[in-house]
Design a protein around this motif. Structure first.
Motif, short mmCIF file in Angstrom:
data_model
loop_
_atom_site.label_atom_id
_atom_site.label_comp_id
_atom_site.label_asym_id
_atom_site.label_seq_id
_atom_site.Cartn_x
_atom_site.Cartn_y
_atom_site.Cartn_z
N SER A 193 74.99 28.35 20.19
CA SER A 193 75.11 28.16 21.64
C SER A 193 74.05 28.91 22.43
O SER A 193 73.46 28.38 23.38
CB SER A 193 76.50 28.59 22.11
OG SER A 193 77.49 27.75 21.56
N GLU A 194 73.77 30.16 22.06
CA GLU A 194 72.84 30.97 22.86
C GLU A 194 71.42 30.43 22.81
O GLU A 194 70.59 30.76 23.68
CB GLU A 194 72.85 32.42 22.36
CG GLU A 194 72.32 32.58 20.93
CD GLU A 194 72.41 34.00 20.42
OE1 GLU A 194 71.55 34.82 20.82
OE2 GLU A 194 73.36 34.30 19.67
N TRP A 195 71.10 29.56 21.84
CA TRP A 195 69.76 29.02 21.71
C TRP A 195 69.62 27.59 22.24
O TRP A 195 68.52 27.06 22.29
CB TRP A 195 69.31 29.06 20.25
CG TRP A 195 69.02 30.46 19.78
CD1 TRP A 195 69.82 31.25 19.01
CD2 TRP A 195 67.86 31.24 20.09
NE1 TRP A 195 69.24 32.46 18.82
CE2 TRP A 195 68.04 32.50 19.47
CE3 TRP A 195 66.71 31.00 20.83
CZ2 TRP A 195 67.08 33.50 19.57
CZ3 TRP A 195 65.76 32.00 20.94
CH2 TRP A 195 65.95 33.24 20.31
N LYS A 196 70.71 26.98 22.64
CA LYS A 196 70.65 25.56 23.02
C LYS A 196 69.86 25.32 24.30
O LYS A 196 69.32 24.23 24.50
CB LYS A 196 72.07 25.00 23.16
CG LYS A 196 72.75 24.81 21.81
CD LYS A 196 74.14 24.21 21.95
CE LYS A 196 74.77 23.99 20.58
NZ LYS A 196 76.14 23.44 20.68
N GLU A 197 69.78 26.31 25.17
CA GLU A 197 69.04 26.14 26.42
C GLU A 197 67.74 26.94 26.42
O GLU A 197 67.12 27.11 27.47
CB GLU A 197 69.91 26.54 27.61
CG GLU A 197 71.08 25.60 27.84
CD GLU A 197 71.88 25.95 29.09
OE1 GLU A 197 71.41 26.79 29.88
OE2 GLU A 197 72.97 25.37 29.27
N LYS A 198 67.32 27.40 25.24
CA LYS A 198 66.10 28.19 25.18
C LYS A 198 64.92 27.38 24.66
O LYS A 198 65.09 26.32 24.05
CB LYS A 198 66.33 29.43 24.30
CG LYS A 198 67.30 30.43 24.91
CD LYS A 198 67.33 31.73 24.14
CE LYS A 198 68.26 32.73 24.82
NZ LYS A 198 68.27 34.04 24.12
N ASN A 199 63.73 27.91 24.92
CA ASN A 199 62.50 27.26 24.48
C ASN A 199 62.02 27.83 23.16
O ASN A 199 62.43 28.91 22.73
CB ASN A 199 61.41 27.45 25.55
CG ASN A 199 61.77 26.75 26.85
OD1 ASN A 199 62.19 25.60 26.84
ND2 ASN A 199 61.60 27.45 27.96
N ILE A 200 61.12 27.10 22.53
CA ILE A 200 60.57 27.53 21.25
C ILE A 200 59.92 28.90 21.37
O ILE A 200 60.08 29.76 20.48
CB ILE A 200 59.56 26.49 20.73
CG1 ILE A 200 60.29 25.18 20.40
CG2 ILE A 200 58.80 27.01 19.52
CD1 ILE A 200 59.38 24.00 20.13
N SER A 201 59.22 29.14 22.47
CA SER A 201 58.54 30.42 22.65
C SER A 201 59.52 31.59 22.64
O SER A 201 59.15 32.71 22.25
CB SER A 201 57.74 30.42 23.96
OG SER A 201 58.59 30.18 25.07
N ASP A 202 60.77 31.33 23.05
CA ASP A 202 61.78 32.39 23.06
C ASP A 202 62.18 32.81 21.65
O ASP A 202 62.67 33.93 21.45
CB ASP A 202 63.04 31.92 23.79
CG ASP A 202 62.79 31.57 25.25
OD1 ASP A 202 61.99 32.28 25.88
OD2 ASP A 202 63.39 30.60 25.75
N SER A 203 61.99 31.92 20.69
CA SER A 203 62.51 32.17 19.34
C SER A 203 61.46 32.72 18.37
O SER A 203 61.82 33.17 17.28
CB SER A 203 63.06 30.86 18.75
OG SER A 203 62.00 29.97 18.44
N ILE A 204 60.21 32.70 18.77
CA ILE A 204 59.13 33.07 17.83
C ILE A 204 59.31 34.47 17.27
O ILE A 204 59.14 34.71 16.07
CB ILE A 204 57.75 32.95 18.52
CG1 ILE A 204 57.50 31.50 18.96
CG2 ILE A 204 56.65 33.42 17.58
CD1 ILE A 204 57.50 30.49 17.84
N HIS A 205 59.67 35.41 18.10
CA HIS A 205 59.80 36.80 17.65
C HIS A 205 61.26 37.26 17.62
O HIS A 205 61.55 38.46 17.70
CB HIS A 205 58.97 37.73 18.55
CG HIS A 205 57.53 37.37 18.62
ND1 HIS A 205 56.69 37.45 17.53
CD2 HIS A 205 56.77 36.88 19.65
CE1 HIS A 205 55.47 37.05 17.87
NE2 HIS A 205 55.49 36.70 19.15
#
Length: 260
Positions: A193-205
Motif C-alpha cells: 500500500s505505501e508504494w502504490k502512489e509513489k514514483n520509481i525515483s522514490d524506490s531507488i534507494h
C-alpha cells in the motif's frame, strides 16, 4: 481534433491515482470513479485540472453493482462525447485470510461481481461506440501468473474472478481486433500500500523489502505500462497478459503455508 477520454475505476487513490497522473500528462480527459473516497477524488480532479488544464470529472459508484455501472457510463457520456479508454483498476479484495468454506455467499458474489462481472457491464456499454470510431483501449488488472489459472490459498474468490477476467480480456481482444479495439491485462507484483502512489525515483534507494531487481515496486511501474498500452502505436499489442513483478515469484511467496 477531439481529446480522448479515459475512465479509471477506483481512480481516487493507489495505482488508479498515479495512473490518472500519467494520463493527464498525455492530455487525456478523465473520469475518476470512486466508491467511498469522495474527498480524495475531488482533490485529485481539482489538482489535475489546475496542473494539466484537462477536464476531469468524478463519479461515485460501486462497480460491483450493475446499476451503478450503467449510471457511471451514462453520467460520463453526459459530459464527454466518448469513452475511448477503460482502465478497470477497481477490484474488491478481502485481506482476511480464510478458506473457501469461510466466505459468506455475499462476500463471494461481491468479489466476483466487482472483479469480473463489472468488466462485462462496462465494456458491453462502451464497446459499441468504440466500434463506431474504430478505436478503443481496454485495460484490466490481474495478478502474477493469472493466465495459468493457479491456485491462491485463502484468496479463492479473488483468484477465481481474476482468472476468469484474464480469459474475458483475451476474448474481448479477439472479438474486437477488427474494430481497432485492444484489450490487455496488467498484472502488478507485490506492491504494498505505501508504494502504490509513489514514483520509481522514490524506490531507488529504499531500504525496504525489495524485489529481485533490487527495489520495491511502485504505482508508477504499473502506470507506465498502462500508459504505453493505450498509445495509438500500441495497437499491435492485444490479448496480452503482462506481469510487472520485478522478477518476484509472487504466488510462491504468498502460498507458503506454515505447518504447526
Amino acid at each position: 481534433m477531439n481529446k480522448k477520454t479515459a475512465l479509471i475505476t477506483g481512480g481516487a487513490s493507489g495505482i488508479g491515482k498515479i495512473t490518472a497522473y500519467k494520463l493527464a500528462e498525455k492530455g487525456y480527459q478523465l473520469v475518476i470513479n470512486f466508491r467511498n473516497s469522495e474527498s480524495e477524488a475531488r482533490t485529485l480532479a481539482t489538482h489535475l485540472n489546475k496542473v494539466y488544464g484537462i477536464n476531469v470529472i468524478t463519479i461515485q459508484g460501486d462497480v460491483a453493482d450493475k446499476d451503478d455501472c450503467i449510471r457511471i457510463i451514462n453520467q460520463s457520456l453526459s459530459v464527454f462525447s466518448t469513452i475511448d479508454v477503460l482502465i478497470h483498476n477497481a477490484g474488491p479484495y478481502i485481506h482476511e485470510r480464510k478458506k473457501l468454506t469461510e466466505y459468506s455467499l455475499e462476500e463471494w458474489n461481491y468479489l466476483i461481481s466487482g472483479n469480473l462481472s463489472a468488466v462485462f457491464y462496462l465494456t458491453k456499454l462502451i464497446i459499441p461506440s468504440m466500434r463506431n470510431r474504430k478505436w478503443g483501449r481496454i485495460i484490466t488488472m490481474g495478478f502474477d501468473r493469472v493466465e495459468t489459472a493457479p491456485g491462491w490459498i485463502h484468496r479463492s474468490a479473488f483468484a477465481a474472478a481474476k482468472t476468469g477476467l484474464a480469459s474475458l480480456t483475451r476474448t474481448i481482444a479477439m472479438e474486437e481486433a477488427e474494430n481497432g479495439i485492444t484489450a490487455n491485462m496488467v498484472c502488478p507484483g507485490d506492491i504494498v500500500s505505501e508504494w502504490k502512489e509513489k514514483n520509481i525515483s522514490d524506490s531507488i534507494h529504499s531500504s525496504g523489502e525489495a524485489a529481485p531487481v533490487g527495489r520495491p515496486g511502485t504505482g508508477e511501474d504499473i502506470a507506465r505500462v498502462v500508459s504505453f498500452l493505450i498509445e495509438d502505436n500500441s495497437g499491435f499489442i492485444t490479448g496480452s497478459i503482462i506481469p510487472v513483478t520485478g522478477g518476484m515469484d509472487v504466488l510462491n511467496k504468498v502460498n507458503r503455508v506454515k505447518i504447526d
